[in-house]
Every structure is written in C-alpha cells, then in structure tokens.
Design a protein around this motif. Structure first.
Motif, PDB file in Angstrom:
ATOM      1  N   SER A   1      -0.932   1.930  -9.780  1.00  0.00           N
ATOM      2  CA  SER A   1       0.310   2.621  -9.754  1.00  0.00           C
ATOM      3  C   SER A   1       1.007   2.569 -11.223  1.00  0.00           C
ATOM      4  O   SER A   1       1.323   3.916 -11.534  1.00  0.00           O
ATOM      5  CB  SER A   1       1.507   1.844  -9.009  1.00  0.00           C
TER       6      SER A   1
ATOM      7  N   VAL B   1       0.890  -1.371  -0.023  1.00  0.00           N
ATOM      8  CA  VAL B   1      -0.096   0.129  -0.092  1.00  0.00           C
ATOM      9  C   VAL B   1       0.875   1.291   0.083  1.00  0.00           C
ATOM     10  O   VAL B   1       0.556   2.327  -0.855  1.00  0.00           O
ATOM     11  CB  VAL B   1      -0.996  -0.007   1.323  1.00  0.00           C
ATOM     12  N   GLY B   2       2.028   1.103   0.714  1.00  0.00           N
ATOM     13  CA  GLY B   2       2.921   2.360   0.660  1.00  0.00           C
ATOM     14  C   GLY B   2       3.514   2.666  -0.583  1.00  0.00           C
ATOM     15  O   GLY B   2       3.619   3.846  -0.980  1.00  0.00           O
TER      16      GLY B   2
ATOM     17  N   VAL C   1       1.005   7.212  -6.683  1.00  0.00           N
ATOM     18  CA  VAL C   1      -0.046   7.874  -7.044  1.00  0.00           C
ATOM     19  C   VAL C   1       0.293   9.191  -6.773  1.00  0.00           C
ATOM     20  O   VAL C   1      -0.119  10.409  -7.562  1.00  0.00           O
ATOM     21  CB  VAL C   1      -1.535   7.430  -6.176  1.00  0.00           C
ATOM     22  N   ALA C   2       1.018   9.488  -5.710  1.00  0.00           N
ATOM     23  CA  ALA C   2       1.351  11.053  -5.210  1.00  0.00           C
ATOM     24  C   ALA C   2       2.275  11.354  -6.377  1.00  0.00           C
ATOM     25  O   ALA C   2       2.195  12.584  -6.725  1.00  0.00           O
ATOM     26  CB  ALA C   2       2.039  10.860  -4.128  1.00  0.00           C
TER      27      ALA C   2
ATOM     28  N   LEU D   1       0.762   4.277  -2.591  1.00  0.00           N
ATOM     29  CA  LEU D   1       0.473   5.797  -2.435  1.00  0.00           C
ATOM     30  C   LEU D   1       1.418   6.585  -3.042  1.00  0.00           C
ATOM     31  O   LEU D   1       1.229   7.738  -3.449  1.00  0.00           O
ATOM     32  CB  LEU D   1       0.386   5.777  -0.867  1.00  0.00           C
TER      33      LEU D   1
ATOM     34  N   THR E   1      -3.157  -2.760  -6.754  1.00  0.00           N
ATOM     35  CA  THR E   1      -2.067  -1.647  -6.672  1.00  0.00           C
ATOM     36  C   THR E   1      -1.061  -1.540  -7.608  1.00  0.00           C
ATOM     37  O   THR E   1      -0.775  -0.484  -7.964  1.00  0.00           O
ATOM     38  CB  THR E   1      -1.383  -1.601  -5.215  1.00  0.00           C
TER      39      THR E   1
END
Length: 203
Positions: free
Chosen positions: A97, A33-34, A40-41, A37, A93
């Motif tokens: 991603s 998950v990290g 996506v950022a 994220l 993910t």
C-alpha cells in the motif's frame, strides 16, 4: 518521537465501531485486504490520471487508512481473530500500500522517480527492521522518526498541496533527501531497539 504514539487515543475513539463490526461478522483480514485494495486502486488511478485535483484523495485516504489499520488490529487482538495469516497480511499489505501511494508522486515536479523509489525502498526497510525484532524476542518495533504514520502525514500534506495549488515550489525537492535521512535514522532506531540489551553497545 512518532505520530504512532497517538495510536492508543485513536483506538479509544474507534472501539465502539470495532465492537459493532465484530458483531456483524467483519473480520480483521477482510479489513486488511480491503484497505490494501483501495490503496492500490488510488495509486493506479493517480499513475494513469495524474491530475492535481485527484491528489486530494491521498490525504483523505491516508487518514481513513490509519483508521482501517487500527480497526483490523483491534479486531484481531480484542475479538479473538489473531492468526498467522493475519500477521503476514498485515505486514505485506502495508508495504504494498505504501509503495502504491508514494510512487505517483514521482510524476509531480520537483520530485523524481529515483528519489521516490529510494523512499519506497527505505520505507520497506523500516518495516522489515521493525518486524525483525520479533525474531529476536522483542516486540514489533514502531520507533520513529519516520514510521508509517509519519510518512502518511508527509505524503498526505504533499498531496493536499498538489490538489490546492497544482504545482509545488522548487525548494520542496529537498524533502526527498530529508525523508531519506529520517528513514535511515528510523531503521537504525528500530535495529537498536530490537537488539538484545547486551548487543546495543555494538552500534
């Protein structure tokens, strides 16, 4: 052929780090998950501020993301953290991603949104074809020639060129249809490999 074939050597380098992470309580799902994220950022940042220099984040993160992907897999397999939720998170993910990191290149000439969107769609299709093998009694398929690691190398190299030179030559437009052909080839390879042996003659 695919860069994925080098994964075992990469894992051997990371194994001591993975052992320390497991001992400290880090879980595979947290790593998965990290990494998503961060992807996506970075994609959102490049969409909002498509400055050439910021595209240097893409090759840097593509390399680190491969490390994250190897780490979460090793935590799951080698440290008793495998779970159904982890399997879903890993697949979902990954495609999220990829899409987040590829779409900003539509803002970079000579690339275009229709072509980049097609690459995103075909990339999702390759992963779908890869995981469907499990439903038919085969292992998760990672056949190339344009698997996730190969795409990471391609977009990482393009991102580096954008960061270094601000603009790209017009001939690089052809990378888009070439990538699409390789992605379709990858889908076919994964379907063929995922079929029961008696069915491969039908393709």
């Amino acid at each position: 052929m695919s860069i994925y074939k080098l994964k075992s050597s990469f894992q051997a380098i990371l194994r001591p780090l993975v052992g320390r992470l497991a001992a400290s309580g880090v879980t595979a799902n947290q790593v998965t998950v990290g990494a998503a994220l961060v992807s996506v950022a970075i994609g959102a940042l490049l969409l909002v501020q498509p400055l050439p220099g910021l595209f240097a984040l893409v090759p840097l993160w593509m390399f680190l993301r491969m490390a994250f992907n190897a780490v979460d897999g090793m935590l799951a397999r080698e440290h008793g953290q495998q779970s159904a939720l982890g399997g879903y998170l890993n697949e979902i993910t990954d495609v999220v991603s990829d899409a987040a990191l590829y779409i900003p290149f539509a803002l970079v000439a000579p690339f275009s949104l229709p072509w980049i969107a097609t690459i995103v769609f075909l990339s999702v299709l390759t992963e779908f074809a890869g995981v469907l093998g499990v439903a038919h009694g085969k292992e998760r398929n990672y056949e190339g020639p344009m698997g996730k690691s190969d795409r990471a190398l391609l977009f990482g190299a393009i991102g580096l060129l954008v960061a270094m030179f601000d603009t790209l030559p017009e001939w690089m437009w052809h990378l888009q249809p070439m990538a699409c052909v390789l992605l379709i080839w990858t889908v076919v390879n994964r379907v063929r490999t995922g079929l029961p042996d008696r069915d491969t003659s039908d393709i």
